[in-house]
Design a protein around this motif. Sequence first.
Motif, PDB file in Angstrom:
ATOM      1  N   ALA A  33     -90.592 -70.139  83.423  1.00  0.00           N
ATOM      2  CA  ALA A  33     -89.167 -69.981  83.125  1.00  0.00           C
ATOM      3  C   ALA A  33     -88.823 -70.660  81.803  1.00  0.00           C
ATOM      4  CB  ALA A  33     -88.335 -70.565  84.262  1.00  0.00           C
ATOM      5  N   ARG A  34     -89.466 -71.799  81.535  1.00  0.00           N
ATOM      6  CA  ARG A  34     -89.239 -72.504  80.271  1.00  0.00           C
ATOM      7  C   ARG A  34     -89.708 -71.657  79.099  1.00  0.00           C
ATOM      8  NH1 ARG A  34     -92.654 -77.647  78.120  1.00  0.00           N
ATOM      9  NH2 ARG A  34     -91.150 -78.529  76.658  1.00  0.00           N
ATOM     10  N   ASP A  35     -90.875 -71.029  79.237  1.00  0.00           N
ATOM     11  CA  ASP A  35     -91.364 -70.146  78.182  1.00  0.00           C
ATOM     12  C   ASP A  35     -90.361 -69.034  77.905  1.00  0.00           C
ATOM     13  OD1 ASP A  35     -93.774 -71.499  77.804  1.00  0.00           O
ATOM     14  OD2 ASP A  35     -94.854 -70.259  79.250  1.00  0.00           O
ATOM     15  N   ALA A  36     -89.904 -68.377  78.948  1.00  0.00           N
ATOM     16  CA  ALA A  36     -88.974 -67.256  78.782  1.00  0.00           C
ATOM     17  C   ALA A  36     -87.679 -67.708  78.111  1.00  0.00           C
ATOM     18  CB  ALA A  36     -88.676 -66.621  80.144  1.00  0.00           C
ATOM     19  N   GLU A  37     -87.192 -68.883  78.507  1.00  0.00           N
ATOM     20  CA  GLU A  37     -85.949 -69.409  77.921  1.00  0.00           C
ATOM     21  C   GLU A  37     -86.127 -69.693  76.438  1.00  0.00           C
ATOM     22  OE1 GLU A  37     -83.071 -73.380  78.240  1.00  0.00           O
ATOM     23  OE2 GLU A  37     -84.712 -73.091  79.672  1.00  0.00           O
ATOM     24  N   PHE A  38     -87.211 -70.394  76.075  1.00  0.00           N
ATOM     25  CA  PHE A  38     -87.431 -70.752  74.676  1.00  0.00           C
ATOM     26  C   PHE A  38     -87.748 -69.532  73.815  1.00  0.00           C
ATOM     27  CE2 PHE A  38     -88.737 -75.520  75.173  1.00  0.00           C
ATOM     28  CZ  PHE A  38     -87.426 -75.817  75.491  1.00  0.00           C
ATOM     29  N   LEU A  39     -88.546 -68.602  74.354  1.00  0.00           N
ATOM     30  CA  LEU A  39     -88.902 -67.413  73.574  1.00  0.00           C
ATOM     31  C   LEU A  39     -87.672 -66.556  73.274  1.00  0.00           C
ATOM     32  CD1 LEU A  39     -92.304 -66.269  75.105  1.00  0.00           C
ATOM     33  CD2 LEU A  39     -91.909 -67.340  72.890  1.00  0.00           C
ATOM     34  N   ALA A  40     -86.726 -66.543  74.190  1.00  0.00           N
ATOM     35  CA  ALA A  40     -85.499 -65.768  73.967  1.00  0.00           C
ATOM     36  C   ALA A  40     -84.686 -66.338  72.800  1.00  0.00           C
ATOM     37  CB  ALA A  40     -84.650 -65.755  75.235  1.00  0.00           C
ATOM     38  N   LEU A  41     -84.866 -67.619  72.513  1.00  0.00           N
ATOM     39  CA  LEU A  41     -84.133 -68.280  71.439  1.00  0.00           C
ATOM     40  C   LEU A  41     -84.939 -68.379  70.150  1.00  0.00           C
ATOM     41  CD1 LEU A  41     -82.648 -71.246  73.508  1.00  0.00           C
ATOM     42  CD2 LEU A  41     -81.446 -69.170  72.786  1.00  0.00           C
ATOM     43  N   ARG A 183     -98.270 -65.592  66.662  1.00  0.00           N
ATOM     44  CA  ARG A 183     -96.988 -65.326  67.321  1.00  0.00           C
ATOM     45  C   ARG A 183     -96.932 -66.169  68.592  1.00  0.00           C
ATOM     46  NH1 ARG A 183     -96.022 -59.341  68.762  1.00  0.00           N
ATOM     47  NH2 ARG A 183     -98.055 -59.652  69.731  1.00  0.00           N
ATOM     48  N   ASP A 184     -95.752 -66.620  68.967  1.00  0.00           N
ATOM     49  CA  ASP A 184     -95.632 -67.484  70.142  1.00  0.00           C
ATOM     50  C   ASP A 184     -96.202 -66.835  71.406  1.00  0.00           C
ATOM     51  OD1 ASP A 184     -94.551 -69.777  68.993  1.00  0.00           O
ATOM     52  OD2 ASP A 184     -92.499 -69.048  69.153  1.00  0.00           O
ATOM     53  N   ILE A 185     -95.947 -65.557  71.610  1.00  0.00           N
ATOM     54  CA  ILE A 185     -96.442 -64.880  72.812  1.00  0.00           C
ATOM     55  C   ILE A 185     -97.961 -64.813  72.790  1.00  0.00           C
ATOM     56  CG2 ILE A 185     -96.286 -62.534  71.860  1.00  0.00           C
ATOM     57  CD1 ILE A 185     -95.336 -63.587  75.437  1.00  0.00           C
ATOM     58  N   ASP A 186     -98.547 -64.657  71.604  1.00  0.00           N
ATOM     59  CA  ASP A 186    -100.002 -64.626  71.484  1.00  0.00           C
ATOM     60  C   ASP A 186    -100.600 -66.015  71.683  1.00  0.00           C
ATOM     61  OD1 ASP A 186     -99.921 -61.930  71.010  1.00  0.00           O
ATOM     62  OD2 ASP A 186    -100.159 -62.093  68.839  1.00  0.00           O
TER      63      ASP A 186
END
Length: 203
Positions: A33-41, A183-186
């Motif tokens: 959930a933390r990843d999803a929150e930060f990646l959205a920003l 990239r952050d997701i990578d």
Amino acid sequence: MRLGKLIPISVATLALAGCYGAGARLPDPKMSARDAEFLALAPQAQVSAEFDRYLVDYKTSEPVGTIVVDSRAHLLYYVMAGGKAVRYGVATGQDAMGWTGRAYVGGMQEWPRWIPPKDMLERWPHLQPTADAGGLPGGPDNPLGSRALYLYQDGKDTLYRIHGTNEPEKIGQGVSSGCIRMRDIDAIDLYNRVKVGTKVVVI
């Protein structure tokens, strides 16, 4: 940043670097959930298809589980079984700041704190307050991005990292001070595949 004593790369490794087929696009990794929150920003940018994340054919003499970085092509490979690799686009060091050699992952951090290194402070004194404050906490605007793999040689931190980035538009370019940016997701995807001790070869 400086890398310590470098070990020469074998001719066999150089000759085999970067052979791959068209490949198959891989899905995004599972995230907290933390990843999803930060990646959205976090800053977003479209990258060229050649720098996307693929499972590709890859011939190398390096063992399964090795990270191989082709600095000139701006590609990172995570060696898989069966002559395959996961291929990622990366940003690498500028010509005067790039490095090559062998290292290993000596530490791993999620959303790491960033402390400007000494040589960067010499070039950009305006970063001194960040260093004096103990660095910048992990988050969507942090230059190290979502993950950091700390590269070591002979038990010593080289001060080089494989890490995420808050400048995804620069993937595929030679722009860093020597670190390898993803990239952050990578970076999350690669982080999920490696462990402390993972071998790293930069050519």
